[in-house]
Each structure stands twice: as C-alpha cells, then as structure tokens.
Design a protein around this motif. Sequence first.
Motif, mmCIF file in Angstrom:
data_model
loop_
_atom_site.group_PDB
_atom_site.id
_atom_site.type_symbol
_atom_site.label_atom_id
_atom_site.label_comp_id
_atom_site.label_asym_id
_atom_site.label_seq_id
_atom_site.Cartn_x
_atom_site.Cartn_y
_atom_site.Cartn_z
ATOM 1 N N PHE A 97 18.066 4.145 -4.695
ATOM 2 C CA PHE A 97 17.108 3.345 -5.442
ATOM 3 C C PHE A 97 17.410 1.862 -5.359
ATOM 4 C CE2 PHE A 97 13.500 4.232 -8.038
ATOM 5 C CZ PHE A 97 13.352 5.604 -7.956
ATOM 6 N N ASN A 98 18.665 1.481 -5.487
ATOM 7 C CA ASN A 98 19.043 0.077 -5.446
ATOM 8 C C ASN A 98 20.388 -0.031 -4.734
ATOM 9 O OD1 ASN A 98 20.109 -2.549 -6.082
ATOM 10 N ND2 ASN A 98 18.650 -2.693 -7.770
ATOM 11 N N LYS A 99 20.368 -0.552 -3.505
ATOM 12 C CA LYS A 99 21.588 -0.599 -2.700
ATOM 13 C C LYS A 99 22.595 -1.607 -3.245
ATOM 14 C CE LYS A 99 19.177 -3.633 0.582
ATOM 15 N NZ LYS A 99 18.534 -3.660 1.915
ATOM 16 N N HIS A 100 22.136 -2.624 -3.983
ATOM 17 C CA HIS A 100 23.041 -3.642 -4.523
ATOM 18 C C HIS A 100 23.883 -3.094 -5.669
ATOM 19 C CE1 HIS A 100 21.113 -6.815 -2.143
ATOM 20 N NE2 HIS A 100 19.980 -6.201 -2.426
ATOM 21 N N THR A 101 23.322 -2.154 -6.428
ATOM 22 C CA THR A 101 24.051 -1.568 -7.556
ATOM 23 C C THR A 101 24.506 -0.136 -7.269
ATOM 24 O OG1 THR A 101 21.992 -0.785 -8.552
ATOM 25 C CG2 THR A 101 22.773 -2.968 -9.212
ATOM 26 N N ARG A 102 24.206 0.367 -6.071
ATOM 27 C CA ARG A 102 24.503 1.754 -5.679
ATOM 28 C C ARG A 102 23.842 2.755 -6.618
ATOM 29 N NH1 ARG A 102 30.980 1.937 -4.443
ATOM 30 N NH2 ARG A 102 31.121 0.036 -3.183
ATOM 31 N N LEU A 156 17.309 16.414 -12.711
ATOM 32 C CA LEU A 156 16.898 15.176 -12.080
ATOM 33 C C LEU A 156 17.327 14.015 -12.975
ATOM 34 C CD1 LEU A 156 13.455 14.499 -10.400
ATOM 35 C CD2 LEU A 156 14.556 12.766 -11.810
ATOM 36 N N GLY A 157 17.989 13.032 -12.392
ATOM 37 C CA GLY A 157 18.446 11.885 -13.178
ATOM 38 C C GLY A 157 18.709 10.679 -12.308
ATOM 39 N N LEU A 158 19.079 9.597 -12.932
ATOM 40 C CA LEU A 158 19.410 8.354 -12.245
ATOM 41 C C LEU A 158 20.905 8.114 -12.366
ATOM 42 C CD1 LEU A 158 17.640 6.300 -10.703
ATOM 43 C CD2 LEU A 158 17.731 4.852 -12.717
ATOM 44 N N ASN A 159 21.547 7.787 -11.265
ATOM 45 C CA ASN A 159 23.005 7.616 -11.164
ATOM 46 C C ASN A 159 23.702 8.972 -11.116
ATOM 47 O OD1 ASN A 159 23.196 4.819 -10.930
ATOM 48 N ND2 ASN A 159 23.116 4.535 -13.159
ATOM 49 N N LYS A 179 21.226 7.471 8.625
ATOM 50 C CA LYS A 179 22.014 6.324 9.058
ATOM 51 C C LYS A 179 21.827 5.122 8.152
ATOM 52 C CE LYS A 179 22.998 3.518 13.142
ATOM 53 N NZ LYS A 179 22.660 3.270 14.567
ATOM 54 N N ASN A 180 20.617 4.951 7.617
ATOM 55 C CA ASN A 180 20.352 3.800 6.750
ATOM 56 C C ASN A 180 20.710 4.067 5.282
ATOM 57 O OD1 ASN A 180 18.283 5.488 5.902
ATOM 58 N ND2 ASN A 180 16.637 4.245 6.781
ATOM 59 N N LYS A 181 21.338 5.195 5.001
ATOM 60 C CA LYS A 181 21.834 5.572 3.667
ATOM 61 C C LYS A 181 20.730 5.827 2.643
ATOM 62 C CE LYS A 181 25.616 4.750 5.741
ATOM 63 N NZ LYS A 181 26.610 3.756 5.353
ATOM 64 N N PHE A 182 19.486 5.923 3.116
ATOM 65 C CA PHE A 182 18.383 6.159 2.188
ATOM 66 C C PHE A 182 18.498 7.541 1.540
ATOM 67 C CE2 PHE A 182 13.815 7.232 1.333
ATOM 68 C CZ PHE A 182 13.583 6.246 0.392
ATOM 69 N N LEU A 183 18.935 8.512 2.321
ATOM 70 C CA LEU A 183 19.127 9.860 1.803
ATOM 71 C C LEU A 183 20.589 10.261 1.912
ATOM 72 C CD1 LEU A 183 16.096 11.933 3.184
ATOM 73 C CD2 LEU A 183 16.373 10.893 0.931
ATOM 74 N N SER A 184 21.085 10.884 0.856
ATOM 75 C CA SER A 184 22.426 11.433 0.837
ATOM 76 C C SER A 184 22.371 12.822 0.217
ATOM 77 C CB SER A 184 23.377 10.541 0.032
ATOM 78 O OG SER A 184 23.456 9.247 0.575
ATOM 79 N N GLY A 185 23.491 13.521 0.286
ATOM 80 C CA GLY A 185 23.548 14.851 -0.300
ATOM 81 C C GLY A 185 24.839 15.062 -1.065
ATOM 82 N N VAL A 186 24.851 16.078 -1.912
ATOM 83 C CA VAL A 186 26.056 16.458 -2.652
ATOM 84 C C VAL A 186 26.126 17.978 -2.725
ATOM 85 C CG1 VAL A 186 25.990 14.366 -4.065
ATOM 86 C CG2 VAL A 186 24.993 16.468 -4.952
ATOM 87 N N ASN A 226 21.377 5.667 -7.424
ATOM 88 C CA ASN A 226 20.713 6.777 -6.741
ATOM 89 C C ASN A 226 19.797 7.537 -7.689
ATOM 90 O OD1 ASN A 226 21.622 6.695 -4.088
ATOM 91 N ND2 ASN A 226 23.412 7.977 -4.478
ATOM 92 N N LEU A 227 18.693 8.032 -7.140
ATOM 93 C CA LEU A 227 17.919 9.074 -7.806
ATOM 94 C C LEU A 227 18.560 10.397 -7.423
ATOM 95 C CD1 LEU A 227 15.374 10.080 -9.363
ATOM 96 C CD2 LEU A 227 14.237 10.199 -7.146
ATOM 97 N N CYS A 228 18.912 11.215 -8.409
ATOM 98 C CA CYS A 228 19.684 12.435 -8.174
ATOM 99 C C CYS A 228 18.824 13.664 -8.454
ATOM 100 C CB CYS A 228 20.919 12.455 -9.061
ATOM 101 S SG CYS A 228 21.993 11.012 -8.863
#
Length: 427
Positions: free
Chosen positions: A397-402, A421-424, A357-364, A404-406
């Motif tokens: 990782f940063n909600k202001h810039t969207r 593993l990457g960023l963005n 709910k807090n968007k800390f974790l997402s999936g793809v 994500n650690l992927c």
Amino acid sequence: MSILLAPLFTGISGLAYAQVTPPADTVKRDTIKVQKRADLSSQYDVADLFSAIFHPHKKPDSLKKKSGITIIPNIASNPTIGSQIGIKAVAGRVLGNVPGTYMSAAATSASITTKGILYFYINHNVYTPGNKWNLQGSLVAAKSVTPDFGLGIGQGSDASTADHVLTDPERKGYVFNSLYYNFREKVYKEVEKNLFIGAGVSFDIRRNIENKKNKDDLTPYNIYSDRYGFDRGKYMSNGLLFNVQYTTRDNQNRAYKGIYVDAGIRANQTWMGSDKNALLFTTDFRKYWSLSSSHPEHVIAFWNWGAYVLNGALPYLELPGTGKDGSYRSGRGYVGGYFKSPQYDYSEVEYRFPITKNKFLSGVAFVNIQTASDNGLGTKLFEQWQPGGGAGLRVLFNKHTRTNLCLDYAWGNYGAHGFFLGLNEAF
C-alpha cells in the motif's frame, strides 16, 4: 472487496524471486539508513497504481517523497466481526533528523460490520527524535458483539455441571452484545540505547452486557461472573501499567530484522474505579531474520505473547486469550477470545517473501500454537495445545512506510477457519 482488488493486478510485474544465501544478522542498522539504501523507485505500491490509472503522464515517484498518510476504505473480514466497511487512515514517518530514530506510526478508523458492530479507534506509537521518548496509546469506542466459547483450552471438566458448562468442551458458541470503551496510554523513556522504561494507565469499560440469543442462566459468562463477584450487566477494569521495552526493529510496520521485547505489569485498582483488584503480568517477544541481503523482504518472523494473572480476578470478557494481544492479531484461524484463561501463552512463526520483482505482491505462510489453563479445573498451562495456521497474500500500500494490505486464510481445530483482512502485518 472485489471493487478494491480488481485493479490491483494491472501493476504487477511477473518476475518472482528465488531465495538466496542469508547474510550475517545486522539488526543494529537504523531505520533511516535502511530506507536510504532501499531502492524505492523500483518498488510499486497502490499510490503508483492509482497514479498510473488517473495520472498516466505524471513523472515517476521520487525517493525524495516523504512518508505521508494513507487513507483507504477499511474493508475487513474475519470470523469475529463478519464483513466490515469503513474508512481508515494510517500514517508513518521518522520524526526529526537524528540518525537512529525509529519510525512513528498512527492510525484511526470508523467502521460498521455485518454482525452489528460499530467501531471507532485512534492509536499511536510515536518515537521522538533520537528515541528519547516513546508514546504508545489508543482510544476505542464500540457497539460490540463478542463471541464466547468457554474458559480454558477446550479440555472439559466434569467436576460439576457448572464446571462442564464453564469449560465448554463441545465448543458451544455464545454471543454477547455490549457497549465498550477503552483508553490506554503508556509513556516510555529511553534509559540506555534501545532500552525503555515506561508507565501508564488503562481503562476498560463495558456497559449493557447482554446475551440476546441465549437466555439460559447456566452459561460460561454467568458462572464465572457469579463465582468471582462481577456484575453480569456491566463492569470496569481500570489499572496502572508498568513496562520495560527493548527494540532494535528497523521498521515498526513491517520489520525485516531486529528484535522487540516488552514485559509489563498491569495493576487493576478499585480506587481507579475497577470492580476488582488484580495483578497481570504480560510478555511480548518478537524476532525477525532477513534471509537475503539483495532481497531483504525474505523474512522469518517469530512471536511469543503471554499473559498471566498473578493475583486477584479479571472480568470474564477481559481475560487473556486468542486475539487479546495489543494489536488484536494473534490466533489467526480462530475468532477473538476463542480460548481464554487467567494463564495464557501464544507463539507464532511466519515466513514472508516477495512474489513480484517490483514488490507489489508478497506472500506469507504461518503456523501458531496456543495454550491456556482452566483456572484450577484440571488443565494446567502448557499441558494442552491448540494449533492454527494458514497462508496469505500481501499488497504493497505504501512503500515509504512498508504498509501492506494483508489477506490471510487460516485454519484451527474444532472446524475453526476464516478469512482475515487487515492493514499492516500481524506482528
């Protein structure tokens, strides 16, 4: 890896979202308006996690907090590089106060990997206030280790022994060590709303190219280099860039909606130091659909990237192929350069969804497909296809810039698979 991820789950909220009815597409809403509507105070990122651990009595984050710089360990892993450790900084913010300005992003990193790669880069994608100008560029210096699996899409040619080795239907792997330097800069000018015309230069330089594990003279690299007149030990591939770009993405790091199109010509020139003249046409198309007005993180994303040599010849290791897009993120499931050709096309579809709910974790979940010719040896572009696919976890990782650690795991043909593993996001 475990040190980084172990504390992340302490901030997880356990409620998952259900999918809701999608609204009409509203891609023309700009970045600033989207950010103001987003209730960032309800979102939880790594900065909030660290604050909760090290500053438990600090007041909650405020929407007035400006986008800043995220500095993290550069931990990565994929079949191309092995396991990587280093340091990375990513920045993102909207420049100026002109409504409609797109977010600018920049990153830099220095790292070392278990395969002996030393890598340093700086890149940027900057939009000036009002999107009048867009500057895109990168600088790379690396002690590189490059895998090679032959020319084409995996369909062998038996016209001769050399052609069979060049197309490598058995997918026998080769490894090349080299010193690699790249400088690329493009400047775009907005000529109509969201439409940019740009030009620039690119310098790709390799030195001390050596196959340390295989001294056989009959390898795909040697055969191709000899046929097209390239020095086996070094080369330069330098040229002029001319591009047209159209974009309505609401965020450059992780778009919820919008479109991105870039078509360009690269003209390698011997007067710029290039070993050979060559003309390369590239296309990059991306489209994003948000499936929910209340939870816009539910996204279907589509990507097509293609590169086609129109004239002349490129050095073997600079041929278009898997992971050779501008961000080196295509073809998850295969190592970089697994398929390569003067004619190459790639497509991918990805579904992105929030988990907590807090968007800390997402999936793809994603699937991709790629095709390539073998330069006149029997297989044409779009005749043969190689699929890939997988799934992944996202940590905010940063909600202001969207940002994500992927963390992705993907599979392909010929037993190819790996952890990425990457960023963005990949695109």
